[in-house]
Design an enzyme around this catalytic site. Structure first.
Site, PDB file in Angstrom:
ATOM      1  N   HIS A  82     -14.182  48.000  12.523  1.00  0.00           N
ATOM      2  CA  HIS A  82     -13.186  48.959  12.177  1.00  0.00           C
ATOM      3  C   HIS A  82     -14.053  50.257  11.499  1.00  0.00           C
ATOM      4  O   HIS A  82     -13.799  51.401  11.676  1.00  0.00           O
ATOM      5  CB  HIS A  82     -11.895  48.577  11.871  1.00  0.00           C
ATOM      6  CG  HIS A  82     -11.405  47.416  12.566  1.00  0.00           C
ATOM      7  ND1 HIS A  82     -10.327  46.783  12.238  1.00  0.00           N
ATOM      8  CD2 HIS A  82     -11.656  47.058  13.914  1.00  0.00           C
ATOM      9  CE1 HIS A  82      -9.909  45.867  13.176  1.00  0.00           C
ATOM     10  NE2 HIS A  82     -10.718  46.107  14.075  1.00  0.00           N
ATOM     11  N   HIS A 122      -7.055  49.319  21.135  1.00  0.00           N
ATOM     12  CA  HIS A 122      -7.835  48.509  19.832  1.00  0.00           C
ATOM     13  C   HIS A 122      -9.050  48.034  20.452  1.00  0.00           C
ATOM     14  O   HIS A 122     -10.140  48.226  19.647  1.00  0.00           O
ATOM     15  CB  HIS A 122      -7.022  47.507  19.482  1.00  0.00           C
ATOM     16  CG  HIS A 122      -7.548  46.987  18.135  1.00  0.00           C
ATOM     17  ND1 HIS A 122      -7.424  47.383  16.807  1.00  0.00           N
ATOM     18  CD2 HIS A 122      -8.393  45.802  18.203  1.00  0.00           C
ATOM     19  CE1 HIS A 122      -8.475  46.760  15.947  1.00  0.00           C
ATOM     20  NE2 HIS A 122      -8.809  45.841  16.743  1.00  0.00           N
ATOM     21  N   HIS A 146     -16.460  41.174  21.013  1.00  0.00           N
ATOM     22  CA  HIS A 146     -17.488  41.245  20.112  1.00  0.00           C
ATOM     23  C   HIS A 146     -18.833  40.809  20.741  1.00  0.00           C
ATOM     24  O   HIS A 146     -19.933  41.184  20.414  1.00  0.00           O
ATOM     25  CB  HIS A 146     -17.190  40.891  18.735  1.00  0.00           C
ATOM     26  CG  HIS A 146     -15.901  41.529  18.052  1.00  0.00           C
ATOM     27  ND1 HIS A 146     -15.940  42.709  17.871  1.00  0.00           N
ATOM     28  CD2 HIS A 146     -14.962  41.096  17.808  1.00  0.00           C
ATOM     29  CE1 HIS A 146     -14.877  43.108  17.312  1.00  0.00           C
ATOM     30  NE2 HIS A 146     -13.999  42.181  17.345  1.00  0.00           N
TER      31      HIS A 146
HETATM   32 ZN   LIG Z   1     -10.682  44.950  15.895  1.00  0.00          ZN
END
Ligand SMILES: [Zn+2]
Length: 307
Positions: A78, A235, A262
C-alpha cells in the site's frame, strides 16, 4: 522532459502491522536523484537498508514482503502504491519494525503523507520501463499481463462466489490525481469465515473492522459499509500498482489482470525483468502530454472509463 521526484520534507506515521499486530513507525525522507525507493530498518544494528525491488521479494502470502539477510519488511504494497501513484522516484523509508503499518487498510494515509510533504522535482530525467511486447503469466483461472502502451494504465477483473462481491472490473489511467481520487481510499478485505485460519497461521493478528472490510456470510459487516460500491476490485488494483512498482521504475505499459494477487504479480514482474527483449529503460517525456496521450492510446486498446 519529465524529471525525477522526491518529497519536499520528511513525514511520519505510526500504526500496527496487519499480520504482526505490532506497533511501528515509518518516516518517509527525501532522497537524492537515482536513489530509488529504499527501506531502512532503523531498529536493527547497522540500520539495514534494502531496495524496494522485485529481487528482494521473499514472500507473497497475503501481502508482499521484502526480505534481507536475516530480517524482513512486510506488507509494503500500500505504501509502494502511494509512492507509485504520486510519482515519487526517490525516497528513504525509515521503519522501526518488520511490517509497514496497515493504517485504515488503504493507501489513504500514505497518500495524505506524500501530499503533506509536498513534491520536489529533481534535475535528472525520470526513467521508465517501457514494455515492448506482451508478457503474460497464467495460473489456473488467474492471469496477469503487461502490454505495450504510452503511460501506465490498468484493468483489473475479479470474481468471488460471494453475494457482496461477485464480478467486478476496474479500469484506470494512472496519474497522481486519479490515484488519490479513485484508488487511495479502497481498503483491504477479508472473509469472516477465514479469520480463524489466518490467525492460527500467524496472519491478520492486527486485523480488525478498523483496518479492513470484513465480509460475513451474506454482507459487509463494517457499520459504515463500503467507501466505493466496487471497493474490492479497486483495492486489488491498488495492490497491483504497489506490487508493480517493485520493478524499480515506473512502468510504461498496460497491465491487465484477472483474479491476480501478490504472488502472480510478482511472477509477472520476474518474467518481464528476465526477458530483456520485453522492455527497455527510457528517459522522461513531456509531462503535460502524458495523461491525454495515454487516454487516447487506451481508447484504441479498448480501455473504458470507470463509472
Ligand atoms: Zn492490499
Amino acid at each position: 522532459m519529465e524529471k525525477q521526484r522526491t518529497l519536499g520534507a520528511s513525514v511520519s506515521c505510526s500504526g500496527v502491522g496487519l499480520h504482526s499486530g505490532s506497533r511501528v513507525t515509518v518516516t518517509l525522507r527525501p532522497a537524492a536523484a537515482d536513489h530509488g525507493v529504499q527501506f531502512c530498518r532503523t531498529d536493527l544494528v547497522g540500520r539495514q537498508r534494502l531496495q524496494a525491488q522485485a529481487k528482494n521479494v521473499g514472500n507473497t502470502s497475503f501481502a508482499t514482503t521484502l526480505v534481507g539477510k536475516d530480517y524482513m519488511i512486510g506488507t509494503v504494497e500500500h505504501l509502494m502504491a502511494a509512492l507509485h501513484g504520486h510519482g515519487i522516484d526517490n525516497v528513504t523509508i525509515d521503519i522501526d519494525g518488520d511490517e509497514v503499518p496497515i493504517m485504515d487498510g488503504s493507501a489513504a494515509a500514505f497518500s495524505y503523507l506524500i501530499e503533506s510533504a509536498g513534491i520536489k522535482e529533481q534535475q535528472s530525467p525520470r526513467r521508465f520501463i517501457q514494455i515492448l511486447k506482451p508478457i503474460v503469466v497464467i495460473e489456473g483461472d488467474k492471469k496477469a499481463g503487461l502490454y505495450p502502451a504510452d503511460g501506465f494504465a490498468l484493468t483489473y477483473e475479479i470474481e468471488y462466489p460471494h453475494p457482496a462481491i461477485q464480478k467486478q472490473r476496474f479500469d484506470i489511467v494512472l496519474t497522481p490525481e486519479s490515484f488519490a481520487a479513485e484508488l487511495a481510499k479502497a481498503r483491504t478485505f477479508g472473509f469472516l469465515s477465514e479469520v480463524n485460519f489466518l490467525r492460527e497461521n500467524g496472519f491478520a493478528n492486527g486485523g480488525s473492522l478498523e483496518n479492513a472490510i470484513v465480509v460475513g456470510n451474506y454482507s459487509v459487516l463494517n457499520t459504515g459499509g463500503l467507501r466505493y460500491q466496487d471497493e474490492f476490485v479497486r483495492h486489488k488494483a491498488m495492490d497491483a500498482i504497489g506490487d508493480l512498482y517493485l520493478a524499480g521504475y515506473p512502468i510504461m505499459g498496460r497491465y491487465h489482470a484477472v483474479k491476480s494477487g501478490h504472488a502472480l504479480n510478482h511472477k509477472l514482474l520476474l518474467a518481464m525483468l528476465e526477458d530483456k527483449k520485453a522492455w527497455r529503460l527510457v528517459e522522461g517525456r513531456q509531462t503535460a502530454m502524458v495523461a491525454a496521450e495515454v487516454a487516447e492510446s487506451m481508447k484504441k486498446v479498448g480501455y473504458r472509463q470507470a463509472t
